[in-house]
Design a protein around this motif. Structure first.
Motif, PDB file in Angstrom:
ATOM      1  N   GLY A 114       0.740  -1.234   0.196  1.00  0.00           N
ATOM      2  CA  GLY A 114      -0.012   0.141   0.092  1.00  0.00           C
ATOM      3  C   GLY A 114       0.885   1.266   0.065  1.00  0.00           C
ATOM      4  N   ASP A 115       2.025   1.293   0.663  1.00  0.00           N
ATOM      5  CA  ASP A 115       3.113   2.525   0.758  1.00  0.00           C
ATOM      6  C   ASP A 115       3.450   2.834  -0.697  1.00  0.00           C
ATOM      7  OD1 ASP A 115       4.559   4.377   1.938  1.00  0.00           O
ATOM      8  OD2 ASP A 115       6.203   3.127   1.284  1.00  0.00           O
ATOM      9  N   VAL A 116       3.768   1.815  -1.479  1.00  0.00           N
ATOM     10  CA  VAL A 116       4.139   2.170  -3.029  1.00  0.00           C
ATOM     11  C   VAL A 116       3.244   2.649  -3.801  1.00  0.00           C
ATOM     12  CG1 VAL A 116       4.856   0.857  -5.052  1.00  0.00           C
ATOM     13  CG2 VAL A 116       6.057   0.235  -3.026  1.00  0.00           C
ATOM     14  N   LEU A 117       1.727   2.201  -3.360  1.00  0.00           N
ATOM     15  CA  LEU A 117       0.652   2.540  -4.120  1.00  0.00           C
ATOM     16  C   LEU A 117       0.496   3.923  -3.856  1.00  0.00           C
ATOM     17  CD1 LEU A 117      -1.771  -0.308  -4.105  1.00  0.00           C
ATOM     18  CD2 LEU A 117      -0.633   0.413  -6.020  1.00  0.00           C
ATOM     19  N   ARG A 118       0.504   4.455  -2.427  1.00  0.00           N
ATOM     20  CA  ARG A 118       0.542   5.904  -1.963  1.00  0.00           C
ATOM     21  C   ARG A 118       1.512   6.624  -2.969  1.00  0.00           C
ATOM     22  NH1 ARG A 118      -1.527   3.023   2.210  1.00  0.00           N
ATOM     23  NH2 ARG A 118       0.261   2.728   3.165  1.00  0.00           N
ATOM     24  N   ARG A 119       2.707   6.113  -2.787  1.00  0.00           N
ATOM     25  CA  ARG A 119       3.863   7.020  -3.480  1.00  0.00           C
ATOM     26  C   ARG A 119       3.540   7.167  -5.090  1.00  0.00           C
ATOM     27  NH1 ARG A 119       8.669   4.799  -3.096  1.00  0.00           N
ATOM     28  NH2 ARG A 119       8.431   3.107  -2.434  1.00  0.00           N
ATOM     29  N   LEU A 120       3.017   6.383  -5.448  1.00  0.00           N
ATOM     30  CA  LEU A 120       2.473   6.368  -6.984  1.00  0.00           C
ATOM     31  C   LEU A 120       1.345   7.333  -6.981  1.00  0.00           C
ATOM     32  CD1 LEU A 120       2.742   2.767  -8.216  1.00  0.00           C
ATOM     33  CD2 LEU A 120       4.170   4.765  -9.059  1.00  0.00           C
ATOM     34  N   SER A 121       0.630   7.359  -6.177  1.00  0.00           N
ATOM     35  CA  SER A 121      -0.492   8.100  -6.160  1.00  0.00           C
ATOM     36  C   SER A 121      -0.054   9.731  -6.044  1.00  0.00           C
ATOM     37  CB  SER A 121      -1.547   7.894  -4.890  1.00  0.00           C
ATOM     38  OG  SER A 121      -2.370   8.911  -4.815  1.00  0.00           O
TER      39      SER A 121
END
Length: 550
Positions: A114-121
């Motif tokens: 989820g952290d990688v998704l948030r950084r992509l977001s």
């Protein structure tokens, strides 16, 4: 740019496939139709923290897929590279939520957290609205926003370099001072030990040599008498004389022995040579055993001194020379420490001067940009029917750091003479939305930079000419980029390049949400509904056509 959004079994959506376009995309529909569910679903696939229960009732799992187009220089590529993920012109994000609450995400078919998704977001989407707590409403990001507006990148880099140099110098001084304090605490011990070791000057292997010498001298009296007798037995009065006589006699008889004595004579000659070597060795041993008793005493004193010093420092005797060198270095460090402290102190002064100069210039740049930004926002507030409101960018002194010595905060006052305060504490819902839009337009942050901007009911509480002004500014932001806006305003919806209607339907006793792309005729009907309510009148249709005509 967000190109596609696929939703399966999320809340009241069973199956939904949306293809978004560049420019201004508007989503309209009655309250409760499911517009917020679209944002919840998009937020879910982007790793945002939101609702805990998203899976549609009766389904085993919910799933959302979002497809983004990435420009060659898109910031998302850096996040993907850092995470060890493949990066191309297309980024496919997929996330699944099971009925028991487990969530699993993928980026280009690779499992991600989820952290990688948030950084992509953070590189893909900006959400603006009354609940915008990450973007313009977050004071932690105001300084970075102002720096971008001021184009302060080069000066920021200079300030960071100066701060790193200052931090390095301060750490160097602290470490040197700590080392000095530690050495000073044992200065007396060091000076005494170094003097003691230099006086004794032990050498590697010396203890073993002294011990061997001592043992030999102690045993000398016991073995000397036997060695003297052996020496006499080997000498001329003994074996040497007898063998010499024998050899002389044999030499005299050899001529008459017809060669039979040649071999014995040669063997006797060899024996004489060996006997001579043995005699020399015995003589050398006697010389070595011939010592003054004071020599034994001196040998023992040095041996015991070396062993005592080794015990004192808890090292092996052969390690004493190395210890002496180490202690001497520490003592030299103490003697040179004051000069080193002076050098670090000088480095700190130079780094402070460099940081003060660079951060001072950055402060001046920020203050100038703050004035320009305030003027630009004020110009945008006038057509949004907030001409009496005040927006100010406060640049205050803060604790120095790698970003300089300034704290930046966006503050507003909705009425003349009223005290200014934080955006989300002073402005009402409608005012807040217009402040955010005015600030966004003034900052000239274009969706064309690769970020999809989403405005969630940012036109709430406004209508008429104000709503039209909001729509025109959203349209301007969408030029050469992509903006998604959830709206109840027909004036805003009419300015969209692409229009979707969100509606509910009941199927087999279950309420479901659907999203339909509208053509020109359907858009007219939807705008008329937004203008007149459930009953679409001819007047409403005429007004809708007028809005669409611009």
């Amino acid at each position: 740019m967000l190109r596609a959004l696929e939703i399966r079994d999320m809340l009241i959506i069973d199956r939904l496939d949306l293809d978004f376009q560049p420019g201004l995309n508007v989503l309209t529909g009655e309250t409760g139709a499911g517009k917020s569910i679209l944002l919840d679903s998009l937020g879910f696939v982007l790793g945002w923290r939101g609702r805990a229960e998203l899976v549609r009732a009766g389904a085993e799992q919910g799933e959302v897929v979002a497809v983004f187009d990435l420009a060659p220089d898109h910031a998302a590529r850096g996040v993907l590279e850092e995470a060890g993920l493949p990066a191309g012109d297309e980024l496919i994000l997929r996330r699944v939520n099971t009925a028991d609450g487990r969530k699993t995400g993928w980026a280009n078919d690779r499992r991600v957290s989820g952290d990688v998704l948030r950084r992509l977001s953070d590189t893909l989407v900006e959400l603006h609205g009354q609940h915008d707590d990450k973007g313009l409403l977050d004071p932690k990001g105001h300084r970075a926003i102002l720096d971008d507006y001021a184009v302060a990148g080069d000066l920021q880099a200079e300030v960071r370099d100066a701060w790193r140099a200052l931090a390095t110098a301060r750490k160097g001084l602290a470490d040197a001072q700590k080392a000095m304090d530690a050495v000073r605490a044992e200065e007396g011990f060091l000076r005494h030990s170094v003097a003691e070791l230099e006086t004794l000057a032990p050498e590697e292997g010396e203890e073993e040599a002294l011990d061997s010498q001592r043992r030999m001298m102690q045993a000398a009296e016991k073995i000397r008498e036997d060695i003297v007798q052996a020496s006499a037995a080997l000498g001329y009065e003994g074996a040497e004389g007898a063998m010499s006589s024998a050899l002389r006699w044999l030499d005299g008889a050899a001529d008459k022995a017809s060669g039979r004595l040649d071999a014995p004579i040669e063997a006797l000659a060899r024996a004489m040579a060996e006997l001579d070597e043995a005699a020399r060795g015995v003589a050398e041993c006697l010389d070595a055993l011939d010592f003054n008793p004071a020599e034994l005493e001196a040998c023992e004193e040095r041996l015991f001194a070396i062993r005592g010093l080794a015990r004192k420092h808890q090292v092996m005797s052969d390690e004493l020379p190395g210890l002496a060198a180490s202690l001497s270095e520490r003592l030299e460090a103490l003697d040179a420490g004051e000069a080193r402290l002076g050098e670090w102190t000088k480095s700190i002064r130079e780094a402070e001067a460099r940081f003060d100069d660079a951060s001072g210039r950055l402060t001046a740049l920020r203050r100038d940009a703050a004035r320009r930004l305030d003027t630009a926002v004020a110009a945008e507030l006038e057509p949004l029917k907030m001409g009496r409101a005040v927006f100010e960018t406060e640049v205050a002194e803060a604790t120095p750091g790698p970003e300089g010595r300034d704290a930046v905060t966006f503050r507003v006052a909705t009425n003349p003479g009223a005290p200014a305060g934080a955006l989300n504490r002073i402005a009402s819902g409608g005012e807040l939305s217009r402040f955010l839009l005015a600030l966004k337009v003034a900052l000239h942050v274009q969706a064309g930079q690769g970020v999809t901007m989403i405005f969630d009911e940012i036109d709430r509480g406004v209508g008429g000419a104000t709503a039209d002004a909001v729509g025109r500014r959203l349209k301007a932001l969408a030029e050469d980029g992509q903006v998604l806006v959830v709206t109840h305003s027909p004036q805003v919806a009419a300015l969209g390049a692409h229009h979707w209607r969100v509606a509910k339907r009941v199927e087999d006793g279950m309420t479901l949400s659907e999203v339909v792309a509208l053509d020109a005729g359907a858009r007219e009907t939807e705008l008329a509904r937004m203008l007149s309510g459930d009953t679409v009148t001819d007047a409403a249709r005429a007004a809708a056509r007028s809005l669409l005509a611009g």
